[in-house]
Design a protein around this motif. Structure first.
Motif, PDB file in Angstrom:
ATOM      1  N   GLY A   1      35.306  42.577  21.899  1.00  0.00           N
ATOM      2  CA  GLY A   1      33.701  42.527  21.987  1.00  0.00           C
ATOM      3  C   GLY A   1      33.224  41.159  21.658  1.00  0.00           C
ATOM      4  N   LEU A   2      33.969  40.217  22.284  1.00  0.00           N
ATOM      5  CA  LEU A   2      33.646  38.659  22.038  1.00  0.00           C
ATOM      6  C   LEU A   2      32.332  38.336  22.779  1.00  0.00           C
ATOM      7  N   LYS A   3      31.816  38.768  23.834  1.00  0.00           N
ATOM      8  CA  LYS A   3      30.646  38.847  24.607  1.00  0.00           C
ATOM      9  C   LYS A   3      30.442  37.181  25.008  1.00  0.00           C
ATOM     10  N   LEU A   4      31.670  36.653  25.266  1.00  0.00           N
ATOM     11  CA  LEU A   4      31.794  35.233  26.025  1.00  0.00           C
ATOM     12  C   LEU A   4      31.473  35.149  27.364  1.00  0.00           C
ATOM     13  N   GLU A   5      30.568  34.308  27.964  1.00  0.00           N
ATOM     14  CA  GLU A   5      30.038  34.197  29.051  1.00  0.00           C
ATOM     15  C   GLU A   5      31.253  33.866  30.262  1.00  0.00           C
ATOM     16  N   ASN A   6      30.928  34.210  31.382  1.00  0.00           N
ATOM     17  CA  ASN A   6      31.853  33.852  32.501  1.00  0.00           C
ATOM     18  C   ASN A   6      32.095  32.558  32.586  1.00  0.00           C
ATOM     19  N   ARG A   7      31.319  31.446  32.452  1.00  0.00           N
ATOM     20  CA  ARG A   7      31.643  30.206  32.477  1.00  0.00           C
ATOM     21  C   ARG A   7      32.510  29.701  31.441  1.00  0.00           C
ATOM     22  N   VAL A   8      32.359  30.408  30.207  1.00  0.00           N
ATOM     23  CA  VAL A   8      33.271  30.027  29.058  1.00  0.00           C
ATOM     24  C   VAL A   8      34.637  30.516  29.164  1.00  0.00           C
ATOM     25  N   LEU A   9      34.823  31.781  30.020  1.00  0.00           N
ATOM     26  CA  LEU A   9      36.006  32.094  30.280  1.00  0.00           C
ATOM     27  C   LEU A   9      36.674  31.308  31.426  1.00  0.00           C
ATOM     28  N   GLU A  10      35.873  30.835  32.317  1.00  0.00           N
ATOM     29  CA  GLU A  10      36.551  30.081  33.355  1.00  0.00           C
ATOM     30  C   GLU A  10      36.909  28.917  32.909  1.00  0.00           C
TER      31      GLU A  10
ATOM     32  N   GLY B   1      51.567  32.493  47.688  1.00  0.00           N
ATOM     33  CA  GLY B   1      50.335  31.732  47.945  1.00  0.00           C
ATOM     34  C   GLY B   1      49.433  32.552  47.975  1.00  0.00           C
ATOM     35  N   LEU B   2      49.373  33.783  47.123  1.00  0.00           N
ATOM     36  CA  LEU B   2      48.072  34.860  46.872  1.00  0.00           C
ATOM     37  C   LEU B   2      47.523  34.561  45.438  1.00  0.00           C
ATOM     38  N   GLY B   3      48.049  33.930  44.825  1.00  0.00           N
ATOM     39  CA  GLY B   3      47.371  33.760  43.510  1.00  0.00           C
ATOM     40  C   GLY B   3      47.566  35.029  42.514  1.00  0.00           C
ATOM     41  N   GLY B   4      48.647  35.694  42.688  1.00  0.00           N
ATOM     42  CA  GLY B   4      48.811  36.798  41.640  1.00  0.00           C
ATOM     43  C   GLY B   4      48.818  36.315  40.295  1.00  0.00           C
ATOM     44  N   GLY B   5      49.740  35.578  39.955  1.00  0.00           N
ATOM     45  CA  GLY B   5      49.886  35.087  38.543  1.00  0.00           C
ATOM     46  C   GLY B   5      48.481  34.327  37.937  1.00  0.00           C
ATOM     47  N   SER B   6      47.780  33.820  38.578  1.00  0.00           N
ATOM     48  CA  SER B   6      46.537  33.304  38.501  1.00  0.00           C
ATOM     49  C   SER B   6      45.554  34.243  38.037  1.00  0.00           C
ATOM     50  N   SER B   7      45.280  35.062  38.785  1.00  0.00           N
ATOM     51  CA  SER B   7      44.439  36.337  38.992  1.00  0.00           C
ATOM     52  C   SER B   7      44.745  37.022  37.512  1.00  0.00           C
ATOM     53  N   ASP B   8      46.063  37.298  37.168  1.00  0.00           N
ATOM     54  CA  ASP B   8      46.614  38.007  35.914  1.00  0.00           C
ATOM     55  C   ASP B   8      46.134  37.372  34.815  1.00  0.00           C
ATOM     56  N   ALA B   9      46.093  36.000  34.791  1.00  0.00           N
ATOM     57  CA  ALA B   9      45.724  35.197  33.815  1.00  0.00           C
ATOM     58  C   ALA B   9      44.187  35.291  33.575  1.00  0.00           C
ATOM     59  N   ALA B  10      43.472  35.439  34.628  1.00  0.00           N
ATOM     60  CA  ALA B  10      41.828  35.578  34.185  1.00  0.00           C
ATOM     61  C   ALA B  10      41.619  36.981  34.073  1.00  0.00           C
ATOM     62  N   ALA B  11      42.474  37.893  34.287  1.00  0.00           N
ATOM     63  CA  ALA B  11      42.028  39.494  33.791  1.00  0.00           C
ATOM     64  C   ALA B  11      42.486  39.309  32.373  1.00  0.00           C
ATOM     65  N   ALA B  12      43.584  38.679  31.849  1.00  0.00           N
ATOM     66  CA  ALA B  12      43.764  38.543  30.403  1.00  0.00           C
ATOM     67  C   ALA B  12      42.735  38.140  29.622  1.00  0.00           C
ATOM     68  N   VAL B  13      41.908  37.045  30.118  1.00  0.00           N
ATOM     69  CA  VAL B  13      40.783  36.456  29.183  1.00  0.00           C
ATOM     70  C   VAL B  13      39.617  37.449  29.409  1.00  0.00           C
ATOM     71  N   VAL B  14      39.462  37.925  30.591  1.00  0.00           N
ATOM     72  CA  VAL B  14      38.290  38.933  30.736  1.00  0.00           C
ATOM     73  C   VAL B  14      38.399  40.110  30.059  1.00  0.00           C
ATOM     74  N   GLY B  15      39.489  40.767  30.065  1.00  0.00           N
ATOM     75  CA  GLY B  15      40.128  42.030  29.345  1.00  0.00           C
ATOM     76  C   GLY B  15      39.987  41.714  27.764  1.00  0.00           C
ATOM     77  N   LEU B  16      40.263  40.642  27.345  1.00  0.00           N
ATOM     78  CA  LEU B  16      40.356  40.718  25.762  1.00  0.00           C
ATOM     79  C   LEU B  16      39.122  40.304  25.254  1.00  0.00           C
ATOM     80  N   ASN B  17      38.191  39.518  26.221  1.00  0.00           N
ATOM     81  CA  ASN B  17      37.051  39.225  25.847  1.00  0.00           C
ATOM     82  C   ASN B  17      36.263  40.669  25.521  1.00  0.00           C
ATOM     83  N   LYS B  18      36.573  41.543  26.562  1.00  0.00           N
ATOM     84  CA  LYS B  18      35.762  42.979  26.529  1.00  0.00           C
ATOM     85  C   LYS B  18      36.412  43.621  25.508  1.00  0.00           C
ATOM     86  N   LEU B  19      37.819  43.761  25.148  1.00  0.00           N
ATOM     87  CA  LEU B  19      38.622  44.573  24.205  1.00  0.00           C
ATOM     88  C   LEU B  19      37.859  44.400  22.872  1.00  0.00           C
TER      89      LEU B  19
END
Length: 308
Positions: free
Chosen positions: A116-125, A96-114
């Motif tokens: 250089g896609l420069k997608l906005e947070n709303r797009v990632l969300e 009930g702590l959302g670990g897998g969901s947080s990891d998924a968010a980290a995946a898109v945030v990390g690959l976006n930066k790695l």
């Protein structure tokens, strides 16, 4: 190499207002990021596609939320790019702590930066919400009012830092089982959320209990006799202003008077053999390149069974 930390969450408030035609439940919930983290390391690679490794057995990588979220981003925005991702799990699974969901968010945030896609947070969300209902929250984290399936997010101003103890009683509690039990008890009147209307309550650990509520708590305790036993054994702990089941369980969150009380309780719970205990605080961000200084995990083990 890029390293990101994916925080766990608790729900200050969680009400289920009904069932939707698509089979999901309609929610009103207040999510809060806390200083308990998984770590993800990202490296570019020449071959297109993702390679995922982990410190625990993930099963088939293509079924993992990190892989699914990362491949979704790659297919839409960077089909010719490649990356290796290593996941270090510390947030318990099925808790009930959302670990897998947080990891998924980290995946898109990390690959976006790695990449250089420069997608906005709303797009990632919006993208990661296709993988899981509460994934989008973790892109920015902090504290937020979430509705719909949990994917409609309204970020709010941070509340004063709260000290908590998270007890994971080594019980995996499938969310589907908890919701199935709740569906048998849908005769209640939905409760209104006053968390953001009662400033006095949310500004103090002593007054927080009057705005904390979890509709899934009774169902989680009914579904798991083992969780119910731990709940009964922790009813009168020193320094606790209130406690609640986190999300659909099986973790129990204790709101503490202060940091020393949290450290003491975490040690005590582990010494009594009740599970893995973490003294943590609320944090004001989501996925980040830094861990918040409030991360004070107490002698627990990670999911590989290694002492921390």
């Amino acid at each position: 190499m890029l390293t990101l930390y994916a925080p766990a969450k608790i729900n200050w408030f969680l009400e289920v207002t009904g069932k939707r035609p698509d089979g999901y439940h309609e929610l009103v919930t207040v999510m809060q990021a806390i200083s308990l983290y998984d770590r993800l390391d990202f490296k570019t690679r020449s071959e297109p596609g993702l390679a995922l490794t982990c410190n625990i057995d993930l099963g088939p990588p293509e079924k993992n939320l990190v892989y699914r979220a990362g491949e979704l981003l790659r297919a839409r925005y960077a089909p010719d790019r490649g990356a290796s991702v290593h996941l270090e799990k510390k947030v318990p699974h099925g808790a009930g702590l959302g670990g897998g969901s947080s990891d998924a968010a980290a995946a898109v945030v990390g690959l976006n930066k790695l990449w250089g896609l420069k997608l906005e947070n709303r797009v990632l969300e919006n993208l990661v919400s296709e993988v899981g209902s509460d994934c989008a929250f973790f892109v920015q984290g902090g504290v937020a009012l979430c509705t719909g399936r949990g994917e409609i997010i309204e970020h709010k101003a941070p509340i004063p830092r709260v000290h908590l103890v998270i007890l994971y009683p080594n019980i995996v509690l499938p969310t589907v089982d908890v919701y199935r039990d709740l569906s048998r008890h849908l005769t209640y009147q939905p409760r209104n959320c006053y968390f953001f209307h009662d400033e006095g309550a949310r500004n103090s650990a002593k007054t927080l209990p009057r705005v904390i509520f979890n509709r899934l708590e009774e169902s989680a305790l009914r579904v798991s006799p083992e969780l119910r036993e731990v709940w009964q054994k922790t009813s009168a702990e020193a320094g606790v202003t209130c406690r609640f089941v986190s999300g659909s369980g099986s973790s129990i969150a204790f709101v503490m008077e202060d940091g020393p009380a949290a450290q003491t309780l975490a040690r005590t719970l582990e010494d009594r053999g009740l599970g893995r205990a973490f003294a943590v605080t609320t944090v004001t961000v989501g996925v980040s390149e830094h861990q918040d200084a409030g991360d004070r995990s107490i002698r627990g083990t990670n999911q590989a069974g290694q002492r921390l």
